[in-house]
Write a protein that holds these residues in place. Sequence first.
Motif, PDB file in Angstrom:
ATOM      1  N   UNK A  58       0.874  -1.176   0.000  1.00 60.36           N
ATOM      2  CA  UNK A  58       0.000   0.000   0.000  1.00 60.36           C
ATOM      3  C   UNK A  58       0.905   1.219   0.000  1.00 60.36           C
ATOM      4  N   UNK A  59       0.546   2.219  -0.775  1.00 64.28           N
ATOM      5  CA  UNK A  59       1.296   3.477  -0.814  1.00 64.28           C
ATOM      6  C   UNK A  59       0.373   4.558  -0.267  1.00 64.28           C
ATOM      7  N   UNK A  60       0.687   5.049   0.921  1.00 57.35           N
ATOM      8  CA  UNK A  60      -0.185   5.979   1.640  1.00 57.35           C
ATOM      9  C   UNK A  60       0.460   7.368   1.643  1.00 57.35           C
ATOM     10  N   UNK A  61      -0.178   8.319   0.974  1.00 56.15           N
ATOM     11  CA  UNK A  61       0.332   9.688   0.912  1.00 56.15           C
ATOM     12  C   UNK A  61       0.048  10.383   2.240  1.00 56.15           C
ATOM     13  N   UNK A  62       1.095  10.693   2.977  1.00 56.01           N
ATOM     14  CA  UNK A  62       0.964  11.419   4.233  1.00 56.01           C
ATOM     15  C   UNK A  62       1.038  12.918   3.964  1.00 56.01           C
ATOM     16  N   UNK A  66       6.165  13.030   1.578  1.00 56.74           N
ATOM     17  CA  UNK A  66       6.356  11.806   2.366  1.00 56.74           C
ATOM     18  C   UNK A  66       5.196  10.841   2.141  1.00 56.74           C
ATOM     19  N   UNK A  67       5.549   9.579   1.891  1.00 55.00           N
ATOM     20  CA  UNK A  67       4.561   8.508   1.777  1.00 55.00           C
ATOM     21  C   UNK A  67       5.010   7.348   2.655  1.00 55.00           C
ATOM     22  N   UNK A  68       4.036   6.630   3.188  1.00 52.73           N
ATOM     23  CA  UNK A  68       4.304   5.434   3.977  1.00 52.73           C
ATOM     24  C   UNK A  68       3.927   4.233   3.117  1.00 52.73           C
ATOM     25  N   UNK A  69       4.851   3.246   3.027  1.00 52.93           N
ATOM     26  CA  UNK A  69       4.611   2.103   2.153  1.00 52.93           C
ATOM     27  C   UNK A  69       4.843   0.790   2.901  1.00 52.93           C
ATOM     28  N   UNK A  70       3.815   0.259   3.580  1.00 56.23           N
ATOM     29  CA  UNK A  70       3.938  -1.071   4.174  1.00 56.23           C
ATOM     30  C   UNK A  70       3.770  -2.136   3.096  1.00 56.23           C
ATOM     31  N   UNK A  71       4.481  -3.251   3.259  1.00 53.54           N
ATOM     32  CA  UNK A  71       4.460  -4.316   2.262  1.00 53.54           C
ATOM     33  C   UNK A  71       4.381  -5.679   2.936  1.00 53.54           C
ATOM     34  N   UNK A  72       3.883  -6.650   2.210  1.00 57.18           N
ATOM     35  CA  UNK A  72       3.938  -8.053   2.619  1.00 57.18           C
ATOM     36  C   UNK A  72       4.472  -8.820   1.411  1.00 57.18           C
ATOM     37  N   UNK A  89       9.490   4.228   4.528  1.00 54.89           N
ATOM     38  CA  UNK A  89       9.230   5.653   4.341  1.00 54.89           C
ATOM     39  C   UNK A  89       9.665   5.963   2.918  1.00 54.89           C
ATOM     40  N   UNK A  90       8.808   6.646   2.168  1.00 55.47           N
ATOM     41  CA  UNK A  90       9.069   6.914   0.758  1.00 55.47           C
ATOM     42  C   UNK A  90       9.137   8.424   0.551  1.00 55.47           C
ATOM     43  N   UNK A  91      10.276   8.897   0.032  1.00 51.96           N
ATOM     44  CA  UNK A  91      10.498  10.319  -0.174  1.00 51.96           C
ATOM     45  C   UNK A  91      10.636  10.609  -1.667  1.00 51.96           C
ATOM     46  N   UNK A  92       9.667  11.300  -2.264  1.00 56.83           N
ATOM     47  CA  UNK A  92       9.780  11.658  -3.683  1.00 56.83           C
ATOM     48  C   UNK A  92      10.920  12.664  -3.898  1.00 56.83           C
ATOM     49  N   UNK A  93      11.813  12.327  -4.832  1.00 53.81           N
ATOM     50  CA  UNK A  93      12.918  13.225  -5.176  1.00 53.81           C
ATOM     51  C   UNK A  93      12.539  14.062  -6.394  1.00 53.81           C
ATOM     52  N   UNK A  94      11.828  13.434  -7.324  1.00 56.73           N
ATOM     53  CA  UNK A  94      11.300  14.122  -8.496  1.00 56.73           C
ATOM     54  C   UNK A  94       9.938  13.503  -8.788  1.00 56.73           C
ATOM     55  N   UNK A  95       9.344  13.854  -9.914  1.00 56.46           N
ATOM     56  CA  UNK A  95       8.044  13.289 -10.266  1.00 56.46           C
ATOM     57  C   UNK A  95       8.074  11.783 -10.452  1.00 56.46           C
ATOM     58  N   UNK A  97      11.095   9.695  -9.459  1.00 55.25           N
ATOM     59  CA  UNK A  97      12.145   9.028  -8.680  1.00 55.25           C
ATOM     60  C   UNK A  97      11.883   9.161  -7.179  1.00 55.25           C
ATOM     61  N   UNK A  98      11.955   8.032  -6.450  1.00 58.64           N
ATOM     62  CA  UNK A  98      11.726   8.009  -4.998  1.00 58.64           C
ATOM     63  C   UNK A  98      12.866   7.299  -4.279  1.00 58.64           C
ATOM     64  N   UNK A  99      13.145   7.759  -3.073  1.00 61.35           N
ATOM     65  CA  UNK A  99      14.076   7.089  -2.165  1.00 61.35           C
ATOM     66  C   UNK A  99      13.236   6.433  -1.073  1.00 61.35           C
ATOM     67  N   UNK A 100      13.594   5.190  -0.706  1.00 59.62           N
ATOM     68  CA  UNK A 100      12.851   4.443   0.321  1.00 59.62           C
ATOM     69  C   UNK A 100      13.809   3.993   1.424  1.00 59.62           C
ATOM     70  N   UNK A 101      13.332   3.995   2.659  1.00 58.87           N
ATOM     71  CA  UNK A 101      14.128   3.506   3.778  1.00 58.87           C
ATOM     72  C   UNK A 101      13.200   3.144   4.926  1.00 58.87           C
ATOM     73  N   UNK A 102      13.597   2.140   5.697  1.00 60.22           N
ATOM     74  CA  UNK A 102      12.817   1.770   6.861  1.00 60.22           C
ATOM     75  C   UNK A 102      13.176   0.402   7.394  1.00 60.22           C
ATOM     76  N   UNK A 103      12.511   0.009   8.472  1.00 58.12           N
ATOM     77  CA  UNK A 103      12.764  -1.312   9.048  1.00 58.12           C
ATOM     78  C   UNK A 103      12.042  -2.400   8.257  1.00 58.12           C
ATOM     79  N   UNK A 104      12.553  -3.606   8.396  1.00 61.26           N
ATOM     80  CA  UNK A 104      11.926  -4.757   7.748  1.00 61.26           C
ATOM     81  C   UNK A 104      11.867  -5.897   8.752  1.00 61.26           C
ATOM     82  N   UNK A 105      10.701  -6.486   8.868  1.00 64.37           N
ATOM     83  CA  UNK A 105      10.500  -7.638   9.738  1.00 64.37           C
ATOM     84  C   UNK A 105      10.362  -8.869   8.862  1.00 64.37           C
ATOM     85  N   UNK A 106      10.670 -10.026   9.409  1.00 66.79           N
ATOM     86  CA  UNK A 106      10.549 -11.241   8.619  1.00 66.79           C
ATOM     87  C   UNK A 106      10.241 -12.448   9.474  1.00 66.79           C
TER      88      UNK A 106
END
Length: 170
Positions: A58-62, A66-72, A89-95, A97-106
Amino acid sequence: MRKLFVLLIITVFTFVNISAQETRFGLKAGADFASLKVKFEGDNLSTSETGFYIGAFAEIAVSDSFKFQPEVLFVTVEDLGQIAIPLMAKFPISGEFDILAGPSLGILLDSEEGMKSFNFGLEAGAAYDITDNFFVEARYNLGLANLLEDAPSGYSVKLSGFFAGLGYKF
């Protein structure tokens, strides 16, 4: 326990959809270049294998920046399967291109005796929108969890991986 955890994730996705102003869902798949790093008695051993991943997000526009992107994701390499849950956490750099970073559980599905089934780490990468719906991505997951149960001092087993794939947003 695993079924409860998966049910919890599905519930979170459902409530996020109801409460979010702008939420998009999507599917993704690609290659996983995994490495298992073993440390014991001062020696280090590393092995690499190639597998694949497939999943939903899911890509949730905060906000606009800034967007929050949880995944399974289901990740498989050789005989090892894992349900990965990146919380990016998803940070748009341009229209496009995005940079993503965050924790991952498994959750390791095929953990051997003496190995833990819960994994965690940090993930970072980038995504490029080819069109409004299709995108490519590349990420690195740094495994932080020692998967060796009751590990003596100086002993560890950690799982990391590089992911490259395609996705589709609805």
